[in-house]
Design a protein around this motif. Structure first.
Motif, short mmCIF file in Angstrom:
data_model
loop_
_atom_site.label_atom_id
_atom_site.label_comp_id
_atom_site.label_asym_id
_atom_site.label_seq_id
_atom_site.Cartn_x
_atom_site.Cartn_y
_atom_site.Cartn_z
N MET A 15 44.80 40.67 34.96
CA MET A 15 44.19 39.35 34.97
C MET A 15 42.82 39.44 35.64
SD MET A 15 45.40 35.82 36.88
CE MET A 15 45.15 36.34 38.56
N THR A 16 41.84 38.87 35.01
CA THR A 16 40.49 38.81 35.57
C THR A 16 40.47 37.74 36.66
OG1 THR A 16 39.55 39.47 33.46
CG2 THR A 16 38.06 38.45 35.04
N THR A 17 39.90 38.09 37.81
CA THR A 17 39.85 37.15 38.93
C THR A 17 38.41 36.74 39.25
OG1 THR A 17 39.62 38.87 40.62
CG2 THR A 17 41.89 38.26 39.97
N ALA A 18 38.30 35.75 40.10
CA ALA A 18 36.98 35.28 40.55
C ALA A 18 36.20 36.44 41.17
CB ALA A 18 37.15 34.14 41.56
N LYS A 19 36.87 37.26 41.94
CA LYS A 19 36.20 38.38 42.60
C LYS A 19 35.65 39.39 41.59
CE LYS A 19 36.75 41.09 46.76
NZ LYS A 19 37.62 41.38 47.87
N ASP A 20 36.30 39.49 40.43
CA ASP A 20 35.86 40.43 39.40
C ASP A 20 34.55 40.00 38.74
OD1 ASP A 20 38.18 42.00 39.74
OD2 ASP A 20 39.28 40.83 38.24
N ILE A 21 34.31 38.70 38.64
CA ILE A 21 33.14 38.23 37.89
C ILE A 21 32.01 37.68 38.77
CG2 ILE A 21 34.55 37.72 35.87
CD1 ILE A 21 34.12 34.72 36.53
N MET A 22 32.29 37.50 40.05
CA MET A 22 31.28 36.89 40.94
C MET A 22 30.09 37.81 41.17
SD MET A 22 32.92 37.37 44.71
CE MET A 22 32.85 38.97 45.49
N HIS A 23 29.01 37.21 41.60
CA HIS A 23 27.87 37.95 42.12
C HIS A 23 28.17 38.15 43.60
CE1 HIS A 23 23.71 39.29 42.39
NE2 HIS A 23 23.70 38.69 43.56
N ARG A 42 36.16 33.55 54.28
CA ARG A 42 34.75 33.96 54.30
C ARG A 42 34.21 33.93 52.89
NH1 ARG A 42 33.48 39.15 55.79
NH2 ARG A 42 31.39 38.40 56.21
N MET A 43 32.99 33.46 52.74
CA MET A 43 32.37 33.47 51.44
C MET A 43 31.93 34.89 51.11
SD MET A 43 29.40 31.07 49.95
CE MET A 43 28.27 31.80 48.80
N VAL A 44 32.40 35.38 49.96
CA VAL A 44 32.11 36.77 49.58
C VAL A 44 31.20 36.85 48.36
CG1 VAL A 44 34.19 37.72 50.63
CG2 VAL A 44 34.27 36.91 48.25
N GLY A 45 30.94 35.72 47.73
CA GLY A 45 30.08 35.74 46.55
C GLY A 45 29.97 34.38 45.91
N MET A 46 29.31 34.37 44.76
CA MET A 46 29.09 33.12 44.04
C MET A 46 29.26 33.41 42.54
SD MET A 46 27.67 29.90 44.77
CE MET A 46 26.36 29.99 45.96
N ILE A 47 29.87 32.47 41.85
CA ILE A 47 29.97 32.56 40.40
C ILE A 47 28.99 31.55 39.81
CG2 ILE A 47 31.44 32.19 38.38
CD1 ILE A 47 33.82 33.01 40.15
N SER A 48 28.14 32.04 38.91
CA SER A 48 27.18 31.16 38.23
C SER A 48 27.46 31.19 36.74
CB SER A 48 25.76 31.66 38.50
OG SER A 48 25.54 32.89 37.83
N GLU A 49 26.74 30.36 36.02
CA GLU A 49 26.87 30.38 34.56
C GLU A 49 26.52 31.75 33.99
OE1 GLU A 49 25.62 25.98 33.16
OE2 GLU A 49 24.13 27.10 34.34
N ALA A 50 25.55 32.42 34.59
CA ALA A 50 25.17 33.76 34.12
C ALA A 50 26.34 34.73 34.27
CB ALA A 50 23.95 34.26 34.87
N ASP A 51 27.09 34.61 35.36
CA ASP A 51 28.26 35.48 35.56
C ASP A 51 29.31 35.20 34.48
OD1 ASP A 51 27.27 36.70 37.97
OD2 ASP A 51 27.79 34.84 39.01
N LEU A 52 29.51 33.93 34.17
CA LEU A 52 30.46 33.58 33.11
C LEU A 52 30.00 34.15 31.78
CD1 LEU A 52 31.26 29.85 33.98
CD2 LEU A 52 32.62 31.88 34.53
N ALA A 53 28.69 34.04 31.50
CA ALA A 53 28.15 34.54 30.23
C ALA A 53 28.38 36.04 30.08
CB ALA A 53 26.67 34.21 30.13
N ARG A 54 28.33 36.76 31.19
CA ARG A 54 28.53 38.22 31.14
C ARG A 54 30.00 38.60 30.96
NH1 ARG A 54 24.31 38.08 34.84
NH2 ARG A 54 25.65 37.96 36.65
N HIS A 55 30.92 37.72 31.33
CA HIS A 55 32.33 38.12 31.37
C HIS A 55 33.26 37.37 30.42
CE1 HIS A 55 30.79 39.68 35.21
NE2 HIS A 55 31.65 40.65 34.98
N LEU A 56 32.82 36.26 29.87
CA LEU A 56 33.70 35.50 28.99
C LEU A 56 33.43 35.82 27.52
CD1 LEU A 56 33.57 31.89 30.51
CD2 LEU A 56 35.36 33.60 30.79
N PRO A 57 34.47 35.74 26.68
CA PRO A 57 34.23 35.85 25.25
C PRO A 57 33.41 34.64 24.78
CG PRO A 57 36.61 35.65 25.74
CD PRO A 57 35.87 35.59 27.03
#
Length: 143
Positions: free
Chosen positions: A1-9, A111-126
């Protein structure tokens, strides 16, 4: 399963509530980002909000105010949304879509470890899943 940590900046540069918006804008330019998390002065890892480049323009500059004189605390609103680092991608999308947000902090062990943006989604979503996300965020988005 892909997680938030996998796709975040990974990582994030913070500003505090007392930092002025000129500093925030300069840091955004330097880092080439459109948003910065805002932390509390007493605990810089306590997320108080997020400032976007759009916030600076609409809530400060367009009001005739000087970014050097406005503080982050003057324009942050509401409770910041975030997602746990182990959350699945479907949960990330639900959180972003239901609150109509385009950037989502990722938290691991408080603790904040990263941020997910639309660009991150674009790189990882079909493509089809990305299109559905964009439609839900932008279809009736308030200006």
């Amino acid at each position: 399963m892909t997680t938030a940590k996998d796709i975040m900046h990974p990582g994030a540069h913070w500003i505090t509530k007392s930092d002025n918006l000129l500093h925030a804008a300069q840091l955004m330019r330097q880092l080439n980002v459109g948003a910065l998390p805002v932390g509390d002065e007493t605990n810089s890892e306590r997320l108080c909000g997020i400032i976007t480049d759009r916030d600076i323009v609409l809530k400060c500059v367009s009001q005739g105010l000087s970014p050097a004189d406005c503080k982050a605390s003057d324009i942050i609103e509401g409770t910041p949304r975030w997602i746990d680092a182990d959350a699945g991608i479907d949960e990330v999308l639900r959180e972003m879509e239901s609150h109509r947000i385009r950037r989502l902090p990722v938290i691991d062990n408080k603790r904040m470890v990263g941020m997910i943006s639309e660009a991150d989604l674009a790189r990882h979503l079909p493509e089809n899943q990305l299109a559905e996300f964009a439609e839900r965020i932008y279809a009736a988005s308030p200006m």
